[in-house]
Structure formats: structure tokens, C-alpha cells
Scaffold this motif. Structure first.
Motif, PDB file in Angstrom:
ATOM      1  N   GLY A 117       8.701  12.637  21.139  1.00  0.00           N
ATOM      2  CA  GLY A 117       8.709  11.400  20.256  1.00  0.00           C
ATOM      3  C   GLY A 117       7.346  10.944  19.521  1.00  0.00           C
ATOM      4  N   ARG A 118       6.672  10.090  21.562  1.00  0.00           N
ATOM      5  CA  ARG A 118       5.097   9.391  20.451  1.00  0.00           C
ATOM      6  C   ARG A 118       4.274  10.006  20.327  1.00  0.00           C
ATOM      7  NH1 ARG A 118       3.496   4.300  22.222  1.00  0.00           N
ATOM      8  NH2 ARG A 118       5.736   3.557  23.080  1.00  0.00           N
ATOM      9  N   SER A 119       4.191  11.619  20.880  1.00  0.00           N
ATOM     10  CA  SER A 119       3.648  11.965  20.029  1.00  0.00           C
ATOM     11  C   SER A 119       2.712  12.738  19.395  1.00  0.00           C
ATOM     12  CB  SER A 119       3.140  13.320  21.630  1.00  0.00           C
ATOM     13  OG  SER A 119       3.847  14.437  21.987  1.00  0.00           O
ATOM     14  N   GLU A 120       4.086  12.976  18.697  1.00  0.00           N
ATOM     15  CA  GLU A 120       4.652  13.386  17.626  1.00  0.00           C
ATOM     16  C   GLU A 120       4.335  12.545  16.216  1.00  0.00           C
ATOM     17  OE1 GLU A 120       7.692  15.837  16.882  1.00  0.00           O
ATOM     18  OE2 GLU A 120       7.175  16.782  18.850  1.00  0.00           O
ATOM     19  N   TRP A 121       5.043  11.461  16.917  1.00  0.00           N
ATOM     20  CA  TRP A 121       4.942   9.640  15.802  1.00  0.00           C
ATOM     21  C   TRP A 121       3.111   9.371  15.217  1.00  0.00           C
ATOM     22  CZ3 TRP A 121       2.511   5.291  17.968  1.00  0.00           C
ATOM     23  CH2 TRP A 121       2.082   4.266  17.890  1.00  0.00           C
ATOM     24  N   GLN A 122       2.334   9.963  16.501  1.00  0.00           N
ATOM     25  CA  GLN A 122       0.528   9.469  17.096  1.00  0.00           C
ATOM     26  C   GLN A 122       0.707  10.382  15.565  1.00  0.00           C
ATOM     27  OE1 GLN A 122       0.070   9.929  20.674  1.00  0.00           O
ATOM     28  NE2 GLN A 122      -0.583   7.570  20.518  1.00  0.00           N
ATOM     29  N   GLN A 123       0.952  12.160  15.476  1.00  0.00           N
ATOM     30  CA  GLN A 123       0.210  12.882  14.205  1.00  0.00           C
ATOM     31  C   GLN A 123       0.823  12.685  13.316  1.00  0.00           C
ATOM     32  OE1 GLN A 123       1.441  16.532  16.351  1.00  0.00           O
ATOM     33  NE2 GLN A 123       0.940  15.990  18.693  1.00  0.00           N
ATOM     34  N   LYS A 124       2.192  12.400  13.069  1.00  0.00           N
ATOM     35  CA  LYS A 124       2.949  12.319  11.415  1.00  0.00           C
ATOM     36  C   LYS A 124       3.546  10.928  11.662  1.00  0.00           C
ATOM     37  CE  LYS A 124       4.647  16.136  10.343  1.00  0.00           C
ATOM     38  NZ  LYS A 124       5.451  16.981   9.978  1.00  0.00           N
ATOM     39  N   ARG A 125       3.871  10.503  10.942  1.00  0.00           N
ATOM     40  CA  ARG A 125       4.721   9.230  10.667  1.00  0.00           C
ATOM     41  C   ARG A 125       4.739   8.520   9.673  1.00  0.00           C
ATOM     42  NH1 ARG A 125       0.703   6.974  13.839  1.00  0.00           N
ATOM     43  NH2 ARG A 125      -0.720   5.112  13.119  1.00  0.00           N
ATOM     44  N   ILE A 126       5.701   7.545   9.113  1.00  0.00           N
ATOM     45  CA  ILE A 126       5.873   7.163   7.988  1.00  0.00           C
ATOM     46  C   ILE A 126       5.217   6.257   7.794  1.00  0.00           C
ATOM     47  CG2 ILE A 126       7.290   6.040   6.051  1.00  0.00           C
ATOM     48  CD1 ILE A 126       9.737   7.300   7.063  1.00  0.00           C
ATOM     49  N   ALA A 127       4.303   6.235   7.052  1.00  0.00           N
ATOM     50  CA  ALA A 127       2.691   5.091   6.565  1.00  0.00           C
ATOM     51  C   ALA A 127       3.410   3.991   7.421  1.00  0.00           C
ATOM     52  CB  ALA A 127       2.228   4.664   5.545  1.00  0.00           C
ATOM     53  N   GLY A 128       2.984   2.816   8.280  1.00  0.00           N
ATOM     54  CA  GLY A 128       3.053   1.518   8.927  1.00  0.00           C
ATOM     55  C   GLY A 128       4.694   1.009   9.875  1.00  0.00           C
ATOM     56  N   ALA A 129       5.179   2.612  10.267  1.00  0.00           N
ATOM     57  CA  ALA A 129       6.517   3.577  11.278  1.00  0.00           C
ATOM     58  C   ALA A 129       5.545   2.207  12.535  1.00  0.00           C
ATOM     59  CB  ALA A 129       7.138   3.830  11.207  1.00  0.00           C
ATOM     60  N   ARG A 130       5.998   1.821  13.119  1.00  0.00           N
ATOM     61  CA  ARG A 130       6.193   1.293  14.769  1.00  0.00           C
ATOM     62  C   ARG A 130       6.844   2.275  15.304  1.00  0.00           C
ATOM     63  NH1 ARG A 130       5.135  -4.513  13.001  1.00  0.00           N
ATOM     64  NH2 ARG A 130       4.172  -4.317  11.573  1.00  0.00           N
ATOM     65  N   PHE A 131       7.028   3.028  16.918  1.00  0.00           N
ATOM     66  CA  PHE A 131       7.368   3.606  17.564  1.00  0.00           C
ATOM     67  C   PHE A 131       8.403   2.955  18.597  1.00  0.00           C
ATOM     68  CE2 PHE A 131       8.183   6.353  21.204  1.00  0.00           C
ATOM     69  CZ  PHE A 131       8.617   7.209  20.504  1.00  0.00           C
TER      70      PHE A 131
END
Length: 283
Positions: A41-55
Motif C-alpha cells: 500500500g505505501r509504495s503504491e501510494w508513493q506512485q499514485k494518490r489523490i492529490a494531498g493524500a497522506r498514507f
């Protein structure tokens, strides 16, 4: 600026798009995958996320460090410390999403509710629905933000442990609903975790979480009401269980959307129950 208010535990993509830049709002990516999926989950968040989203890492960081079972709810002080590090305060409005549509985000919604924070909602359809509409995404390291000031107020009615639950199984005022697949509930499919028995709790009923969803979205509230009416009475306390306490929270959120009031999650879920031989199991 008018004060932002979250009036439903579920918000739409259009609502989030309209409020995304509101300084009172924090968006959390709670993506988590089953063991063995080889996704992170964390690595995918780093690659693509809703703008401003925190993990939000409920599996390792915002979890009880000494628990024998996966991602158990931490103590209130631990929870407060971790969410403050995410820039969250008691006045913060929170929207949680995951990358599978509806899967792990309701777990974080439940955690905040259990810690006394009501201004939290799940994004219906999650990241796939956001992407489908072509809304803003980002990658890489996030922008820095100020730490928050959060005091947890533990709400014990949202949580139950195994020793308390085993004494409550035959009470007519209580209904346990199991979110696992029916084959696991009836013991025709082995449990994925070693040392965990197959089957279900006496008097529990099967309600696989997928029956409450369609295309990564929750069913309309009227249909959710029908699902819960089929397996429980309106005045019963509902206790939700699953494999390790994640998809049980999908049932909890769906029950709230359906208008049910007495909602509790068995945090240890089947990983604890099935491996603790003093607890009864039937098939």
C-alpha cells in the motif's frame, strides 16, 4: 470560509472534488492488501494518490505493537500520537479511501469512530472512481505539513474482544455477522492462515462483504437495509467479524448506512477465534 461538516459516513467523488482544497480536510490513503498478494500500500501510494493524500498504515504503524494478531487497534495514546504525525487534530475532517474501491478504508473509518472522532467518511468507489473522473493525482514525496493535536476518547461500544464475545453468543439481543466468504464460514474452504480452524462461531450468520457492494461502491441504503433485515432484527446489537478485522468494518459501515445503531467490531476476528481453542467452532 464556512465550516466544513461531514454529514454522512460515505462521500462521493464529486463531494471530495469540491472540498479537496479545504484546509479543514485531510485525505488518507488506507490501501492494504491481503498477505501473499505481493502488493504494498505505501509504495503504491508513493506512485499514485489523490492529490494531498497522506498514507495511513493501520497494519504496522497505527496498530498495537505487542498484539499476537494482525493490525489490532492500538491504545488511545498510541493512536493519538500517530494521527498527530499525519497532521490530524480533533477538529479535522477526514476522508479515507483505498485503491480497491471499497476494501480497507472502512477499517480506518471504524478506528477513528472507536477513538471518538465522528467527522470521518469513506470515499465511495475509492481511488478507481476518482481516477475514472479524471481528477487530480500526484506521486513522489508529499508536501510537508504541520503536526496535529489529537486526543483520543476511546468508545468501548465500538470494540469487543474474544473473551467478552464468547459469553454473548447466545444472547437474543446480539447477532454476530461474519464478512468472510461463505465457503470459509461453512468450513468447506481452508483458512489462509496456518493453525486457524475452519468454520464459524455458534449462532453467527454469514454476510459476505461482497454482497453489500457493487462495482467498488456500496449498494443504495434501501438495499443495504434489506441485506441486514434478512439476517438480523432491527433492535439487535450487531457484532461484525471477518478474517483479521478489516472487511468486518465494511459491514459496520454498511450497517450504519442502513440505519442500524448498535454496531461493534470483533477486532481479533477469525484469526484470533479460530486459533484460540477455548473458543467454540461449528461448521
Amino acid at each position: 470560509m464556512l465550516a466544513l461538516k461531514i454529514s454522512s459516513p460515505l462521500v462521493s467523488v464529486s463531494w471530495l472534488e469540491q472540498n479537496l482544497l479545504n484546509p479543514q480536510l485531510v485525505v488518507l490513503d488506507a490501501s492494504w492488501f491481503l498477505p501473499g498478494s505481493e502488493r504494498n500500500g505505501r509504495s503504491e501510494w508513493q506512485q499514485k494518490r489523490i492529490a494531498g493524500a497522506r498514507f495511513f498504515d493501520f497494519d504496522k504503524k497505527v496498530a498495537h505493537p505487542d498484539a499476537s494478531f494482525p493490525h489490532m487497534l492500538p491504545e488511545a495514546e498510541h493512536f493519538s500520537r500517530e494521527v498527530e504525525a499525519l497532521g490530524i487534530s480533533n477538529h479535522t475532517k477526514i476522508v479515507v479511501y483505498d485503491s480497491q474501491g471499497i476494501f480497507s478504508a472502512p477499517r480506518v473509518w471504524w478506528m477513528f469512530r472507536a477513538m471518538g472522532h465522528d467527522q470521518v467518511a469513506v470515499l465511495d468507489g475509492g481511488l478507481p472512481a476518482w481516477e475514472l473522473k479524471g481528477h487530480a493525482l500526484e506521486s513522489g514525496e508529499p508536501q510537508p505539513f504541520e503536526p496535529g493535536n489529537f486526543k483520543s476518547v476511546y468508545q468501548e461500544h465500538w470494540v469487543i474482544d474474544g473473551d467478552t464475545l464468547v459469553q454473548s453468543l447466545n444472547k437474543p439481543s446480539i447477532q454476530v455477522l461474519d464478512a468472510r466468504a461463505a465457503a470459509r464460514f461453512y468450513g468447506t474452504q481452508p483458512e489462509p492462515r496456518q493453525g486457524v480452524r475452519s468454520g464459524h462461531m455458534p449462532s453467527a450468520k454469514s454476510l459476505p462483504f461482497g454482497q453489500l457492494l457493487q462495482g467498488g461502491h456500496f449498494l443504495p441504503s434501501e438495499q443495504l437495509q434489506q441485506r441486514f433485515d434478512a439476517v438480523s432484527d432491527n433492535d439487535q446489537q450487531l457484532i461484525f467479524s471477518c478474517g483479521s478485522g478489516v472487511t468486518a468494518c465494511i459491514l459496520a459501515l454498511a450497517a450504519e448506512l442502513a440505519g442500524r445503531k448498535q454496531l461493534t467490531v470483533y477486532d481479533g476476528s477469525w484469526t484470533e477465534w479460530g486459533s484460540t481453542y477455548k473458543y467454540p467452532v461449528v461448521q
